[in-house]
Enzyme design. Sequence first.
Site, PDB file in Angstrom:
ATOM      1  N   GLN A 100       9.581   5.121   2.455  1.00 29.57           N
ATOM      2  CA  GLN A 100      10.346   5.741   3.543  1.00 29.57           C
ATOM      3  C   GLN A 100       9.360   6.221   4.616  1.00 29.57           C
ATOM      4  O   GLN A 100       9.181   7.413   4.835  1.00 29.57           O
ATOM      5  CB  GLN A 100      11.181   6.903   3.015  1.00 29.57           C
ATOM      6  CG  GLN A 100      12.205   6.497   1.956  1.00 29.57           C
ATOM      7  CD  GLN A 100      12.986   7.666   1.433  1.00 29.57           C
ATOM      8  OE1 GLN A 100      13.663   8.375   2.190  1.00 29.57           O
ATOM      9  NE2 GLN A 100      12.905   7.908   0.128  1.00 29.57           N
ATOM     10  N   LYS A 195      11.237 -13.456   2.689  1.00 23.59           N
ATOM     11  CA  LYS A 195      12.433 -13.081   1.927  1.00 23.59           C
ATOM     12  C   LYS A 195      13.396 -12.290   2.798  1.00 23.59           C
ATOM     13  O   LYS A 195      13.003 -11.624   3.756  1.00 23.59           O
ATOM     14  CB  LYS A 195      12.045 -12.245   0.697  1.00 23.59           C
ATOM     15  CG  LYS A 195      11.467 -10.861   1.016  1.00 23.59           C
ATOM     16  CD  LYS A 195      11.085 -10.118  -0.250  1.00 23.59           C
ATOM     17  CE  LYS A 195      10.488  -8.743   0.111  1.00 23.59           C
ATOM     18  NZ  LYS A 195      10.021  -8.008  -1.076  1.00 23.59           N
ATOM     19  N   ARG A 197      16.671  -9.525   2.270  1.00 18.40           N
ATOM     20  CA  ARG A 197      17.314  -8.661   1.282  1.00 18.40           C
ATOM     21  C   ARG A 197      18.778  -8.443   1.629  1.00 18.40           C
ATOM     22  O   ARG A 197      19.121  -8.183   2.791  1.00 18.40           O
ATOM     23  CB  ARG A 197      16.610  -7.292   1.216  1.00 18.40           C
ATOM     24  CG  ARG A 197      15.219  -7.337   0.597  1.00 18.40           C
ATOM     25  CD  ARG A 197      14.733  -5.918   0.316  1.00 18.40           C
ATOM     26  NE  ARG A 197      13.366  -5.877  -0.189  1.00 18.40           N
ATOM     27  CZ  ARG A 197      13.023  -6.023  -1.457  1.00 18.40           C
ATOM     28  NH1 ARG A 197      13.964  -6.270  -2.346  1.00 18.40           N
ATOM     29  NH2 ARG A 197      11.763  -5.947  -1.830  1.00 18.40           N
ATOM     30  N   ALA A 227      10.355  -5.781  -9.971  1.00 18.51           N
ATOM     31  CA  ALA A 227       9.754  -7.100 -10.225  1.00 18.51           C
ATOM     32  C   ALA A 227      10.647  -8.255  -9.782  1.00 18.51           C
ATOM     33  O   ALA A 227      10.380  -9.404 -10.113  1.00 18.51           O
ATOM     34  CB  ALA A 227       9.364  -7.271 -11.694  1.00 18.51           C
TER      35      ALA A 227
END
Length: 313
Positions: A100, A195, A197, A227
């Site tokens: 954060q 990637k 999310r 992981a």
Amino acid sequence: MSEATTEAKIFSCTQSTELSEKIAAAFGTKLGKVITSTYSDGEFQPSFEESVRGSRVFIIGSTNPGADHLMEMLLMLDAAKRASARHITAVLPYFGWARQDRKDKPRVPIAAKMVASILETAGATRIITMDLHADQIQGFFEKPVDHLYASTVFLPYLRSLNLDNLTIASPDMGGSKRAYAYSKALESDVVICYKQRAKANIISHMELIGDVTGKNVVLVDDMVDTAGTLSAAANLMMERGAISVRAICTHPVLSGEAYERIENSKLEELIVTDSIPLKKESRKIRVVSCADLFADVMKSVHHNKSISSKFIM
């Protein structure tokens, strides 16, 4: 008492005792005595059982969530300050709450900045930490920060493997700088995973930038939590023709289904430091100690010597 003869004393938070004992031994001393009293409702109170007046105090403890680890560090810093320690160094092998580090959407905290502020308010006059999630967190502190790199302990291990056709990989775009630094030190190629999310800890899509055909790949990251990213990246690279896939991650947070994912993944080996104690053993996880690194830096800080040689990258 002059600066040159200020006594150094090392104390440990409860969760980092094993690492702290190794650091103290490498430093050439024993851990100072701390007793922690706990009330029935869970409130606790650490107490230094020896004088720290006029001393240089090192308090070792990672602050990974839950909040008790951070709270214990704050209470010990406050106790040292009120006991008239001359210098109080918070040694944080893992600086928790570091993800954060910015507002990525409205009405959320910047927890890393808040934690930096309360550590200083509690009494820390210096911070020693390793592989922050984001380098700019150093700027959240008003006190000196020694930001160490685990490459100091990882690079010798990687070289000892004598891997042919070595390629360094970053599991996401944010770690590309770290991957390039390792590839430069090892004179190897580098590839990057991209990637997306769906939400925190959930990957919706991953793609590979670069060629890993016939390569021994080493993924590099600052931490491994669930992981999910590492296992997905390892599986993707094996699908794209890699010979083997290893990963080096400084901080083994390993929450949720992390151990199961690692065991079931195509990862040949996960190499981590002991910045956070493992919750359980795994045949695929190898721990490389960072105790000597911290002990050497703490000695240099105590004797007012340069630590620039410890900044490999």
